[in-house]
Design a protein around this motif. Structure first.
Motif, PDB file in Angstrom:
ATOM      1  N   ASN A   1       0.797  -1.215   0.000  1.00 44.99           N
ATOM      2  CA  ASN A   1       0.000   0.000   0.000  1.00 44.99           C
ATOM      3  C   ASN A   1       0.836   1.274   0.000  1.00 44.99           C
ATOM      4  OD1 ASN A   1      -2.452  -1.282  -0.156  1.00 44.99           O
ATOM      5  ND2 ASN A   1      -2.717  -1.375   2.063  1.00 44.99           N
TER       6      ASN A   1
ATOM      7  N   GLN B   1       0.510   3.038  -3.360  1.00 43.91           N
ATOM      8  CA  GLN B   1      -0.797   3.663  -3.514  1.00 43.91           C
ATOM      9  C   GLN B   1      -0.905   4.900  -2.611  1.00 43.91           C
ATOM     10  OE1 GLN B   1      -4.436   1.572  -2.220  1.00 43.91           O
ATOM     11  NE2 GLN B   1      -5.054   1.757  -4.374  1.00 43.91           N
TER      12      GLN B   1
ATOM     13  N   GLU C   1       0.757   7.722  -4.370  1.00 45.48           N
ATOM     14  CA  GLU C   1      -0.059   8.274  -5.447  1.00 45.48           C
ATOM     15  C   GLU C   1      -1.176   9.159  -4.891  1.00 45.48           C
ATOM     16  OE1 GLU C   1      -1.269   4.831  -7.682  1.00 45.48           O
ATOM     17  OE2 GLU C   1       0.496   4.964  -8.976  1.00 45.48           O
TER      18      GLU C   1
ATOM     19  N   TYR D   1      -6.119  11.410 -12.812  1.00 46.40           N
ATOM     20  CA  TYR D   1      -4.730  10.989 -12.595  1.00 46.40           C
ATOM     21  C   TYR D   1      -4.516   9.702 -13.391  1.00 46.40           C
ATOM     22  CZ  TYR D   1      -0.511   9.706  -9.975  1.00 46.40           C
ATOM     23  OH  TYR D   1       0.765   9.362  -9.604  1.00 46.40           O
TER      24      TYR D   1
ATOM     25  N   PRO E   1      -2.095   7.312 -13.766  1.00 43.84           N
ATOM     26  CA  PRO E   1      -1.706   6.016 -13.182  1.00 43.84           C
ATOM     27  C   PRO E   1      -2.827   5.331 -12.405  1.00 43.84           C
ATOM     28  CG  PRO E   1       0.024   7.627 -12.831  1.00 43.84           C
ATOM     29  CD  PRO E   1      -1.159   8.372 -13.378  1.00 43.84           C
ATOM     30  N   GLU E   2      -3.760   6.090 -11.869  1.00 44.65           N
ATOM     31  CA  GLU E   2      -4.880   5.528 -11.100  1.00 44.65           C
ATOM     32  C   GLU E   2      -6.101   6.393 -11.391  1.00 44.65           C
ATOM     33  OE1 GLU E   2      -6.957   3.120  -9.309  1.00 44.65           O
ATOM     34  OE2 GLU E   2      -4.893   2.674  -8.794  1.00 44.65           O
ATOM     35  N   GLN E   3      -6.841   6.050 -12.447  1.00 46.04           N
ATOM     36  CA  GLN E   3      -7.883   6.938 -12.960  1.00 46.04           C
ATOM     37  C   GLN E   3      -9.128   7.046 -12.082  1.00 46.04           C
ATOM     38  OE1 GLN E   3      -8.619   6.765 -17.177  1.00 46.04           O
ATOM     39  NE2 GLN E   3      -6.496   6.289 -17.587  1.00 46.04           N
ATOM     40  N   THR E   4      -9.146   6.373 -10.949  1.00 50.11           N
ATOM     41  CA  THR E   4     -10.236   6.595 -10.005  1.00 50.11           C
ATOM     42  C   THR E   4      -9.956   7.822  -9.139  1.00 50.11           C
ATOM     43  OG1 THR E   4      -9.238   5.097  -8.405  1.00 50.11           O
ATOM     44  CG2 THR E   4     -10.878   4.157  -9.917  1.00 50.11           C
ATOM     45  N   MET E   5      -8.769   8.382  -9.260  1.00 53.69           N
ATOM     46  CA  MET E   5      -8.411   9.596  -8.524  1.00 53.69           C
ATOM     47  C   MET E   5      -8.449  10.771  -9.498  1.00 53.69           C
ATOM     48  SD  MET E   5      -5.376   8.408  -5.937  1.00 53.69           S
ATOM     49  CE  MET E   5      -4.415   7.296  -6.952  1.00 53.69           C
TER      50      MET E   5
ATOM     51  N   SER F   1      -9.357  11.505  -4.071  1.00 55.69           N
ATOM     52  CA  SER F   1      -8.168  10.660  -4.038  1.00 55.69           C
ATOM     53  C   SER F   1      -8.430   9.297  -3.438  1.00 55.69           C
ATOM     54  CB  SER F   1      -7.047  11.363  -3.266  1.00 55.69           C
ATOM     55  OG  SER F   1      -7.487  11.681  -1.971  1.00 55.69           O
TER      56      SER F   1
ATOM     57  N   PRO G   1      -8.951   5.682  -4.217  1.00 57.10           N
ATOM     58  CA  PRO G   1      -8.851   4.741  -5.331  1.00 57.10           C
ATOM     59  C   PRO G   1      -9.907   3.648  -5.278  1.00 57.10           C
ATOM     60  CG  PRO G   1      -7.143   4.295  -3.741  1.00 57.10           C
ATOM     61  CD  PRO G   1      -7.858   5.537  -3.280  1.00 57.10           C
ATOM     62  N   ASN G   2     -10.648   3.546  -4.195  1.00 56.73           N
ATOM     63  CA  ASN G   2     -11.651   2.486  -4.069  1.00 56.73           C
ATOM     64  C   ASN G   2     -13.057   2.973  -4.363  1.00 56.73           C
ATOM     65  OD1 ASN G   2      -9.671   0.613  -3.179  1.00 56.73           O
ATOM     66  ND2 ASN G   2      -9.710   1.601  -1.185  1.00 56.73           N
TER      67      ASN G   2
END
Length: 177
Positions: free
Chosen positions: A35, A38, A41, A152, A154-158, A173, A175-176
């Motif tokens: 983690n 993550q 990020e 973002y 690298p992690e498009q849920t953010m 921010s 990610p879940n």
């Protein structure tokens, strides 16, 4: 004469117990280390959102300090020259950054979203309108009316959301989510 020698070593049971203890520690500790990437990020997106919010607020304060009460075209906000100029909308928030005159500037397309991003932050992360662009960190989208969302890559849920009607900047921010 016979000599008594004892060998000092580990028994098989002791070795198995040590391996089991190490395995248990690895199972407990490994998720915490996974983690960390993550978490980094999330911190990066939060810091970028805060910098963006600071730039938006500074532009609004400059607009207000000049006594403006409506749209302003090519207002020098950051530094000298046309690179630091912003077009301020009727609500007093950045809407675009283009040198040609516009009597009532509005944030109304993805190019406007990217121009505001690039102008309000010093050395901003690379933003693009194409998520497949090499070296880009954020993907800009336009939301009608007068709103942008910067995902973002690298992690498009953010993402970072900007509403030029009231100057709000919201950093998502999680990610879940």
């Amino acid at each position: 004469m016979t000599r008594n020698t004892t060998s000092a070593g580990f028994t098989l049971i002791e070795i198995v117990v040590v391996i089991i203890v190490l395995a248990i520690l690895a199972v407990i500790a490994l998720p915490k280390f996974i983690n960390l990437g993550q978490d980094a990020e999330i911190a990066s997106v939060q810091a970028t959102g805060a910098a963006f919010k600071g730039g938006i607020t500074l532009a609004n304060v400059k607009w207000a300090s000049l006594g403006a009460s409506g749209p302003v075209d090519n207002m020098p906000v950051f530094g000298d020259g046309s690179n630091g100029q912003l077009d301020i909308n009727q609500w007093g928030f950045p809407s675009q950054s283009y040198p040609p005159f516009e009597s009532s500037p509005r944030l109304n397309n993805v190019a406007d979203c990217m121009s505001v991003w690039r102008t309000v932050m010093q050395e901003p992360p690379v933003v693009t309108s194409n998520p497949n662009t090499d070296g880009a960190e954020y993907f800009a989208t336009y939301i009608s009316p007068d709103q942008c969302r910067y995902f973002y890559l690298p992690e498009q849920t953010m993402s970072i959301y900007y509403d030029s009607r009231n100057g709000s900047v919201i950093t998502d921010s999680d990610p879940n989510s």
